[in-house]
Design an enzyme around this catalytic site. Structure first.
Site, short mmCIF file in Angstrom:
data_model
loop_
_atom_site.label_atom_id
_atom_site.label_comp_id
_atom_site.label_asym_id
_atom_site.label_seq_id
_atom_site.Cartn_x
_atom_site.Cartn_y
_atom_site.Cartn_z
N ASP A 132 -73.67 56.93 65.93
CA ASP A 132 -72.27 57.16 66.25
C ASP A 132 -72.24 58.06 67.48
O ASP A 132 -73.24 58.70 67.82
CB ASP A 132 -71.58 57.84 65.07
CG ASP A 132 -70.20 58.35 65.40
OD1 ASP A 132 -69.35 57.53 65.80
OD2 ASP A 132 -69.99 59.57 65.29
N ASP A 173 -68.97 60.20 68.92
CA ASP A 173 -68.16 61.41 68.78
C ASP A 173 -68.47 62.13 67.47
O ASP A 173 -68.40 61.55 66.39
CB ASP A 173 -66.66 61.07 68.82
CG ASP A 173 -66.22 60.60 70.19
OD1 ASP A 173 -66.45 61.35 71.16
OD2 ASP A 173 -65.67 59.48 70.31
#
Length: 218
Positions: free
Chosen positions: A11, A13
């Site tokens: 991922d 953020d």
């Protein structure tokens, strides 16, 4: 020790980039400017990692979808104003370079738009270290397994050789739905208890711990 995994899917953020506060506070500011109900801190952080439609459906359930672009425009203004303070977590760039040099295939599966991710990759200088990337505006949003499945298809990597690394339940639920292992990081958007409930393979509390786990146990 033989490797467990060939493909590490990150991922963005809250996992590699320290952006959770900037995202949640920019969403709150956009809603304030537009006279819309302002989500709480917990609500705003919960939707980090989701695509725009799913995020706004959650925080603004009464808002017509036709109004979503207006909210996004205001959100972008506030988020870009905080650009200088939105940086990778210390050590993240070195970790990615080291994992790449070690021979892992690396990928990103993110709730960011393609435009947003490409901009972040250019600004951080990491665009050449990922073998594949997938964004929320290119298919289904998390926690649907579509992003992970697309990455695995692109890189011809089976489920058993893939691990997802993320800071939200959306990441972990996506991994579960795709039939792949997951590693949770607790320094991002979602609380430890919620992450624990998703039963990840491992949980780490800081980025150096993540680096160590991936180099030694992935």
């Amino acid at each position: 020790m033989p490797r467990q995994f060939e493909l590490l899917v990150f991922d963005w953020d809250g996992t590699l980039m320290d952006s959770a506060a900037a995202i949640s506070e920019s969403l709150q500011a956009a809603c304030t400017e537009l006279g819309l109900p302002v989500p709480s801190r917990e609500q705003a952080r919960y939707v980090i990692g989701l695509g725009l439609t799913d995020a706004l459906t959650y925080v603004l359930p009464e808002l017509p979808e036709a109004e979503y672009p207006r909210v996004l425009d205001h959100f972008r203004v506030h988020f870009l104003r905080r650009d200088a303070e939105t940086t990778l977590f210390p050590g993240a760039a070195d970790m990615i370079r080291e994992l790449h040099a070690t021979g892992f295939m690396l990928a990103v599966a993110t709730g960011k738009s393609r435009r947003g991710l490409d901009r972040a990759l250019r600004e951080t200088g990491l665009q050449d270290f990922f073998h594949a990337t997938r964004c929320a505006d290119e298919g289904f949003s998390k926690p649907h397994p579509g992003m992970l499945e697309a990455v695995m298809d692109t890189l011809a990597t089976p489920q058993a050789a893939t691990v997802m690394i993320g800071d939200t339940t959306h990441d972990l639920e996506m991994a579960n739905a795709a039939g792949v292992a997951a590693v949770a990081v607790t320094y991002g958007a979602h609380e430890r208890a919620a992450l624990t409930a998703c039963k990840p393979l491992a949980m780490v509390d800081e980025l150096q711990g993540l680096r160590g786990w991936l180099l030694e146990r992935a």
